[in-house]
Scaffold this active site. Sequence first.
Site, mmCIF file in Angstrom:
data_model
loop_
_atom_site.group_PDB
_atom_site.id
_atom_site.type_symbol
_atom_site.label_atom_id
_atom_site.label_comp_id
_atom_site.label_asym_id
_atom_site.label_seq_id
_atom_site.Cartn_x
_atom_site.Cartn_y
_atom_site.Cartn_z
ATOM 1 N N GLY A 40 0.774 -1.249 0.000
ATOM 2 C CA GLY A 40 0.000 0.000 0.000
ATOM 3 C C GLY A 40 0.798 1.288 0.000
ATOM 4 O O GLY A 40 0.348 2.305 -0.514
ATOM 5 N N GLU A 95 3.669 4.305 6.057
ATOM 6 C CA GLU A 95 2.517 3.409 5.919
ATOM 7 C C GLU A 95 1.392 4.139 5.198
ATOM 8 O O GLU A 95 1.282 5.366 5.277
ATOM 9 C CB GLU A 95 2.103 2.950 7.334
ATOM 10 C CG GLU A 95 0.891 2.073 7.437
ATOM 11 C CD GLU A 95 0.987 0.736 6.720
ATOM 12 O OE1 GLU A 95 1.251 0.736 5.500
ATOM 13 O OE2 GLU A 95 0.743 -0.295 7.359
ATOM 14 N N ASP A 99 -5.462 1.584 10.626
ATOM 15 C CA ASP A 99 -6.851 1.250 10.940
ATOM 16 C C ASP A 99 -6.882 0.759 12.386
ATOM 17 O O ASP A 99 -6.937 1.555 13.318
ATOM 18 C CB ASP A 99 -7.311 0.198 9.921
ATOM 19 C CG ASP A 99 -8.764 -0.205 10.065
ATOM 20 O OD1 ASP A 99 -9.390 0.102 11.096
ATOM 21 O OD2 ASP A 99 -9.303 -0.845 9.135
ATOM 22 N N LYS A 127 -7.394 6.290 10.514
ATOM 23 C CA LYS A 127 -8.829 6.254 10.826
ATOM 24 C C LYS A 127 -8.962 6.623 12.284
ATOM 25 O O LYS A 127 -8.500 5.895 13.166
ATOM 26 C CB LYS A 127 -9.406 4.862 10.547
ATOM 27 C CG LYS A 127 -9.448 4.540 9.074
ATOM 28 C CD LYS A 127 -10.102 3.199 8.811
ATOM 29 C CE LYS A 127 -10.140 2.897 7.327
ATOM 30 N NZ LYS A 127 -10.644 1.541 7.043
ATOM 31 N N PHE A 148 -14.163 2.375 4.520
ATOM 32 C CA PHE A 148 -13.119 1.703 3.758
ATOM 33 C C PHE A 148 -12.759 2.544 2.541
ATOM 34 O O PHE A 148 -13.626 2.915 1.763
ATOM 35 C CB PHE A 148 -13.578 0.307 3.326
ATOM 36 C CG PHE A 148 -12.437 -0.550 2.850
ATOM 37 C CD1 PHE A 148 -11.648 -1.232 3.764
ATOM 38 C CD2 PHE A 148 -12.137 -0.654 1.506
ATOM 39 C CE1 PHE A 148 -10.575 -2.006 3.344
ATOM 40 C CE2 PHE A 148 -11.064 -1.431 1.068
ATOM 41 C CZ PHE A 148 -10.291 -2.105 1.988
ATOM 42 N N ARG A 161 -5.368 0.429 -6.657
ATOM 43 C CA ARG A 161 -4.171 1.079 -6.098
ATOM 44 C C ARG A 161 -3.679 2.219 -6.984
ATOM 45 O O ARG A 161 -2.996 3.125 -6.529
ATOM 46 C CB ARG A 161 -3.022 0.071 -5.969
ATOM 47 C CG ARG A 161 -3.253 -1.030 -4.968
ATOM 48 C CD ARG A 161 -1.949 -1.793 -4.764
ATOM 49 N NE ARG A 161 -2.128 -3.082 -4.110
ATOM 50 C CZ ARG A 161 -2.204 -3.276 -2.805
ATOM 51 N NH1 ARG A 161 -2.161 -2.245 -1.986
ATOM 52 N NH2 ARG A 161 -2.348 -4.473 -2.298
HETATM 53 P P1 IMP Z 1 -4.419 -2.166 10.647
HETATM 54 O O1 IMP Z 1 -3.452 -3.242 11.026
HETATM 55 O O2 IMP Z 1 -5.831 -2.530 11.009
HETATM 56 O O3 IMP Z 1 -4.022 -0.801 11.154
HETATM 57 O O4 IMP Z 1 -4.496 -2.118 9.084
HETATM 58 C C1 IMP Z 1 -3.427 -1.748 8.350
HETATM 59 C C2 IMP Z 1 -3.497 -2.251 6.927
HETATM 60 O O5 IMP Z 1 -4.802 -2.678 6.535
HETATM 61 C C3 IMP Z 1 -3.148 -1.116 6.017
HETATM 62 O O6 IMP Z 1 -1.755 -1.063 5.808
HETATM 63 C C4 IMP Z 1 -3.912 -1.464 4.762
HETATM 64 O O7 IMP Z 1 -3.143 -2.338 3.956
HETATM 65 C C5 IMP Z 1 -5.134 -2.190 5.256
HETATM 66 N N1 IMP Z 1 -6.286 -1.277 5.389
HETATM 67 C C6 IMP Z 1 -6.849 -0.801 6.493
HETATM 68 N N2 IMP Z 1 -7.880 0.009 6.240
HETATM 69 C C7 IMP Z 1 -7.961 0.050 4.889
HETATM 70 C C8 IMP Z 1 -8.840 0.760 3.972
HETATM 71 O O8 IMP Z 1 -9.752 1.524 4.337
HETATM 72 N N3 IMP Z 1 -8.597 0.555 2.666
HETATM 73 C C9 IMP Z 1 -7.605 -0.248 2.188
HETATM 74 N N4 IMP Z 1 -6.767 -0.913 3.001
HETATM 75 C C10 IMP Z 1 -6.944 -0.771 4.338
HETATM 76 MG MG MG Z 2 -0.688 -1.653 4.188
#
Ligand code: IMP
Ligand code: MG
Length: 173
Positions: A40, A95, A99, A127, A148, A161
């Site tokens: 990402g 990053e 989320d 977020k 999302f 992407r």
């Molecule tokens: P976390 O571990 O829940 O903080 O999520 C981190 C990873 O989840 C990010 O690096 C993204 O790859 C993916 N992610 C989280 N939220 C989204 C979103 O809204 N769209 C796309 N990818 C997301």
């Molecule tokens: Mg990611």
Amino acid sequence: MDIEPLITASQIDAKLAEMGKQISEDYAGEELLFVGVLRGAFMVMADLARHIDLACEFDFMAVSSYGASTQTSGVVRILKDLDEEIEGRHVLIVEDIIDSGLTLNYLVKSLRVRKPASLEIAALLIKEGIQRVPIDVRYVAFNIGPEFVVGYGLDYAGKYRNLPYVGVMGGQP
Ligand code: IMP
Ligand code: MG
């Protein structure tokens, strides 16, 4: 699938210019290793890099995230580790989005044991208020809601992407 634009390409560029200037000031006189989290972060890394006025290097890690789902699994796996040694170096993780915070929490823990001189995080998006673990993010471009989002490096099931802006997935699945 409809995609509703949320953050435009020019808004992103303006914020990354600010962020790059701040990073360049904060690390003035130091060398910095940028660590992009694949896949990402590839776009934000490339654009942020153009606003950095420092001696710096770039490396990447790949971690597993959601698979094809839009829900966090809480499971993080390192698919590709760094090529560089980071002991004694200033490291800035880049990053795309935070989320739950689980991915970065895990990454920070696993990089900290390698004894970098410093370890900070720069994120394009966070977020707001939904992190499941405390996470200290030094640089954030945009705070967004829990929806999302896709584009500018962010995917849904591997797609979108390449969009030059960040949008919200809408419409019917
Ligand atoms: P976390 O571990 O829940 O903080 O999520 C981190 C990873 O989840 C990010 O690096 C993204 O790859 C993916 N992610 C989280 N939220 C989204 C979103 O809204 N769209 C796309 N990818 C997301
Ligand atoms: Mg990611």
